[in-house]
Design a protein around this motif. Structure first.
Motif, PDB file in Angstrom:
ATOM      1  N   ALA B  53      -8.854  44.537  47.673  1.00  0.00           N
ATOM      2  CA  ALA B  53      -8.322  43.408  46.678  1.00  0.00           C
ATOM      3  C   ALA B  53      -9.370  42.766  45.693  1.00  0.00           C
ATOM      4  CB  ALA B  53      -7.465  42.255  47.450  1.00  0.00           C
ATOM      5  N   LEU B  54      -9.048  43.083  44.429  1.00  0.00           N
ATOM      6  CA  LEU B  54     -10.144  42.493  43.311  1.00  0.00           C
ATOM      7  C   LEU B  54      -9.568  41.199  42.835  1.00  0.00           C
ATOM      8  CD1 LEU B  54     -10.422  46.108  41.547  1.00  0.00           C
ATOM      9  CD2 LEU B  54     -11.765  45.204  43.555  1.00  0.00           C
ATOM     10  N   SER B  55     -10.954  40.638  42.476  1.00  0.00           N
ATOM     11  CA  SER B  55     -10.520  39.353  41.909  1.00  0.00           C
ATOM     12  C   SER B  55     -11.700  38.849  40.647  1.00  0.00           C
ATOM     13  CB  SER B  55     -10.459  38.165  42.692  1.00  0.00           C
ATOM     14  OG  SER B  55     -11.820  38.093  43.712  1.00  0.00           O
ATOM     15  N   GLY B  56     -11.372  38.036  39.979  1.00  0.00           N
ATOM     16  CA  GLY B  56     -12.592  37.572  38.931  1.00  0.00           C
ATOM     17  C   GLY B  56     -12.842  38.540  37.990  1.00  0.00           C
ATOM     18  N   GLU B  57     -14.051  38.618  37.889  1.00  0.00           N
ATOM     19  CA  GLU B  57     -14.403  39.616  36.627  1.00  0.00           C
ATOM     20  C   GLU B  57     -14.417  41.070  36.973  1.00  0.00           C
ATOM     21  OE1 GLU B  57     -18.633  39.464  35.019  1.00  0.00           O
ATOM     22  OE2 GLU B  57     -18.289  37.436  34.673  1.00  0.00           O
ATOM     23  N   GLU B  58     -14.551  41.313  38.327  1.00  0.00           N
ATOM     24  CA  GLU B  58     -14.288  42.682  38.619  1.00  0.00           C
ATOM     25  C   GLU B  58     -12.842  43.329  38.598  1.00  0.00           C
ATOM     26  OE1 GLU B  58     -15.645  45.126  42.727  1.00  0.00           O
ATOM     27  OE2 GLU B  58     -14.821  43.066  43.110  1.00  0.00           O
ATOM     28  N   LEU B  59     -11.982  42.216  38.590  1.00  0.00           N
ATOM     29  CA  LEU B  59     -10.587  42.486  38.456  1.00  0.00           C
ATOM     30  C   LEU B  59     -10.165  42.607  36.782  1.00  0.00           C
ATOM     31  CD1 LEU B  59      -7.436  42.744  39.370  1.00  0.00           C
ATOM     32  CD2 LEU B  59      -7.268  40.119  39.188  1.00  0.00           C
ATOM     33  N   ASP B  60     -10.853  41.877  36.030  1.00  0.00           N
ATOM     34  CA  ASP B  60     -10.809  41.926  34.763  1.00  0.00           C
ATOM     35  C   ASP B  60     -11.261  43.506  34.267  1.00  0.00           C
ATOM     36  OD1 ASP B  60      -9.888  39.465  34.596  1.00  0.00           O
ATOM     37  OD2 ASP B  60     -11.752  38.595  33.801  1.00  0.00           O
ATOM     38  N   GLU B  61     -12.464  43.946  34.845  1.00  0.00           N
ATOM     39  CA  GLU B  61     -13.049  44.996  34.244  1.00  0.00           C
ATOM     40  C   GLU B  61     -12.080  46.214  34.810  1.00  0.00           C
ATOM     41  OE1 GLU B  61     -17.186  45.308  35.408  1.00  0.00           O
ATOM     42  OE2 GLU B  61     -17.622  43.359  34.349  1.00  0.00           O
ATOM     43  N   ALA B  62     -11.713  46.150  35.937  1.00  0.00           N
ATOM     44  CA  ALA B  62     -11.044  47.258  36.601  1.00  0.00           C
ATOM     45  C   ALA B  62      -9.692  47.431  35.983  1.00  0.00           C
ATOM     46  CB  ALA B  62     -10.636  47.048  38.127  1.00  0.00           C
ATOM     47  N   THR B  63      -9.132  46.240  35.374  1.00  0.00           N
ATOM     48  CA  THR B  63      -7.703  46.320  34.821  1.00  0.00           C
ATOM     49  C   THR B  63      -8.029  46.831  33.546  1.00  0.00           C
ATOM     50  OG1 THR B  63      -7.216  44.187  35.942  1.00  0.00           O
ATOM     51  CG2 THR B  63      -5.850  44.683  33.696  1.00  0.00           C
ATOM     52  N   TYR B  64      -9.013  46.455  32.668  1.00  0.00           N
ATOM     53  CA  TYR B  64      -9.235  47.151  31.397  1.00  0.00           C
ATOM     54  C   TYR B  64      -9.578  48.642  31.335  1.00  0.00           C
ATOM     55  CZ  TYR B  64     -11.202  47.948  26.927  1.00  0.00           C
ATOM     56  OH  TYR B  64     -11.390  48.631  25.837  1.00  0.00           O
ATOM     57  N   GLU B  65     -10.532  49.255  32.446  1.00  0.00           N
ATOM     58  CA  GLU B  65     -10.699  50.277  32.583  1.00  0.00           C
ATOM     59  C   GLU B  65      -9.451  51.292  32.836  1.00  0.00           C
ATOM     60  OE1 GLU B  65     -13.906  51.069  35.334  1.00  0.00           O
ATOM     61  OE2 GLU B  65     -14.989  49.887  34.171  1.00  0.00           O
ATOM     62  N   LEU B  66      -8.470  50.585  33.666  1.00  0.00           N
ATOM     63  CA  LEU B  66      -7.297  51.510  34.177  1.00  0.00           C
ATOM     64  C   LEU B  66      -6.271  51.398  33.005  1.00  0.00           C
ATOM     65  CD1 LEU B  66      -6.282  53.417  36.228  1.00  0.00           C
ATOM     66  CD2 LEU B  66      -5.296  51.218  37.605  1.00  0.00           C
ATOM     67  N   SER B  67      -6.240  50.535  32.291  1.00  0.00           N
ATOM     68  CA  SER B  67      -5.292  50.300  31.279  1.00  0.00           C
ATOM     69  C   SER B  67      -5.786  51.339  30.204  1.00  0.00           C
ATOM     70  CB  SER B  67      -5.568  48.882  30.862  1.00  0.00           C
ATOM     71  OG  SER B  67      -5.061  47.916  31.643  1.00  0.00           O
ATOM     72  N   ASP B  68      -7.177  51.484  30.009  1.00  0.00           N
ATOM     73  CA  ASP B  68      -7.652  52.394  28.940  1.00  0.00           C
ATOM     74  C   ASP B  68      -7.217  53.871  29.276  1.00  0.00           C
ATOM     75  OD1 ASP B  68      -8.618  52.191  26.563  1.00  0.00           O
ATOM     76  OD2 ASP B  68     -10.606  52.845  27.122  1.00  0.00           O
ATOM     77  N   ARG B  69      -6.796  54.416  30.559  1.00  0.00           N
ATOM     78  CA  ARG B  69      -6.517  55.492  30.716  1.00  0.00           C
ATOM     79  C   ARG B  69      -5.102  55.873  30.762  1.00  0.00           C
ATOM     80  NH1 ARG B  69      -9.385  55.416  36.340  1.00  0.00           N
ATOM     81  NH2 ARG B  69      -7.853  57.098  36.942  1.00  0.00           N
ATOM     82  N   LEU B  70      -4.375  54.671  30.441  1.00  0.00           N
ATOM     83  CA  LEU B  70      -2.741  55.141  30.629  1.00  0.00           C
ATOM     84  C   LEU B  70      -2.392  54.872  29.036  1.00  0.00           C
ATOM     85  CD1 LEU B  70      -2.056  53.035  33.939  1.00  0.00           C
ATOM     86  CD2 LEU B  70      -2.072  55.840  33.454  1.00  0.00           C
TER      87      LEU B  70
END
Lengths: 172, 197
Positions: B53-70
């Motif tokens: 489970a991710l949280s904080g900055e790590e969650l923000d970055e992972a959300t952006y990276e994955l959103s950028d692939r979809l």
């Protein structure tokens, strides 16, 4: 004018496959996008309607269900409204019609239904999670779910009375 | 007067008792579970989370990276990360929620692909017909480079030959020109009956 045979052959070799590729593309209707969900169990949901009633898809197992994602700001949704209204009356006892509100507010929905009538409960979808689970691109989109809970058909754009009749008669 | 004192006291006690009863009733009522509005639920069919489970900055970055692939389903070639549309916003929220719950990138992409089809991937999977997308540009660039190389070589070779035989070819061109003039004069002379020098 002399034509350089070599240039002609190379040109045709490049252009002809491109033309063939584009011509093949014209044969497809963009509204007939196949959904990977057709033939698969419909994602189950538990949503509250505008009048506070809770609707569970699982509880409707045994009869066909029409799930229509719609909103008042979408012109084709208004266009298909009479067809859905007619079908919901015709199949009142045998088919359940459910509307899922897509990015719209409750006041607008209530006002629309007051003016034009309602063909089924309007379910609220906070966060658009149901629309995502059903892979909705934009309203209106209509899913036909069989009595076994499997999606048998999906229509993008305004659904016609004929399509509703054909599909529902096939399911009954 | 004797009767008034106890009467006032009892009224006060009754009021206090009633107040206490009212207060306790309010406390009990507050403690009772109030029927909450039905929580909307949607079955995603994702199974159990397979990651952390991710949280904080790590969650923000992972959300952006994955959103950028979809791909945003209602936009023209925009990613979910880049689009300001409400649909993309809902998808970003969904991705964020799933990452925070511990679902892996692969699980989340598979979920969106299961709903929207392969179209939702901005970068197609390198398999089957899709391989053309990867192979054709490489072949096109390689063919172009080869053509330029061959043309350059040919040009260099013909320039080299031209340097060696430059004089000869110049003389030959002059001779051919002179021969054409002689022929023309002979033709006119024959036609007009004039003598040839």
């Amino acid at each position: 004018m002399r034509i350089n045979a070599r240039v002609l052959i190379i040109g045709l070799a490049v252009v002809l496959p491109l033309v063939a590729f584009l011509a093949a593309g014209f044969r497809f209707d963009p509204h007939e996008m196949s959904s990977p969900l057709v033939g698969k169990p419909a994602p189950s949901f538990r949503l509250q309607s505008l009048d506070g009633e809770v609707w569970e898809l699982e509880a409707l197992r045994g009869k066909p269900v029409v799930v229509n994602f719609w909103s008042t700001w979408c012109a084709p949704c208004i266009q298909e409204h009479p067809a859905l209204l007619g079908a919901s009356r015709h199949y009142a006892d045998s088919v359940q019609f459910l509307g899922v509100v897509y990015q719209d507010d409750t006041a607008a929905i209530a006002s629309f239904q007051q003016r034009h009538g309602s063909w089924g409960p309007s379910l609220l979808d906070p966060g658009g999670k149901t629309a995502i689970a059903y892979g909705v691109y934009g309203p209106p989109e209509t899913f036909f779910i069989g009595p076994d809970g499997v999606i048998v058909d999906k229509v993008i754009g305004a659904v016609s009375g004929g399509h509703l009749k054909r599909t529902l008669d096939g399911l009954l | 007067m004797e009767h008034e004192q106890p009467s006032a006291r009892s009224t006060l006690s009754t009021a206090l008792l009633l107040g206490l009863l009212g207060l306790s009733a309010a406390v009990v009522a507050a403690a009772q579970p109030v029927p909450a509005p039905a929580e909307p639920t949607v079955e995603r069919g994702l199974g159990e989370p397979e990651g952390a489970a991710l949280s904080g900055e790590e969650l923000d970055e992972a959300t952006y990276e994955l959103s950028d692939r979809l791909r945003c389903p209602v936009c023209q070639g925009l990613s979910v990360a880049a689009s300001p549309s409400p649909s993309a916003l809902a998808m970003r929220e969904e991705i964020r929620e799933l990452l925070a719950a511990g679902y892996t990138d692969d699980q989340i992409v598979a979920y969106f692909e299961g709903a929207y089809g392969e179209f939702v991937r901005l970068v197609p999977k390198p398999e089957g017909f899709n391989l053309l997308v990867w192979i054709v540009p490489v072949i096109a660039v390689a063919s172009g480079l080869l053509w330029v190389l061959l043309q350059t070589r040919r040009g260099r070779r013909s320039r080299g030959r031209g340097d060696e035989s430059g004089e000869d070819s110049h003389q030959a061109a002059e001779d051919a020109e002179l021969a054409r003039y002689r022929e023309e004069i002979r033709r006119r002379a024959t036609r007009g009956g004039a003598g040839v020098p």
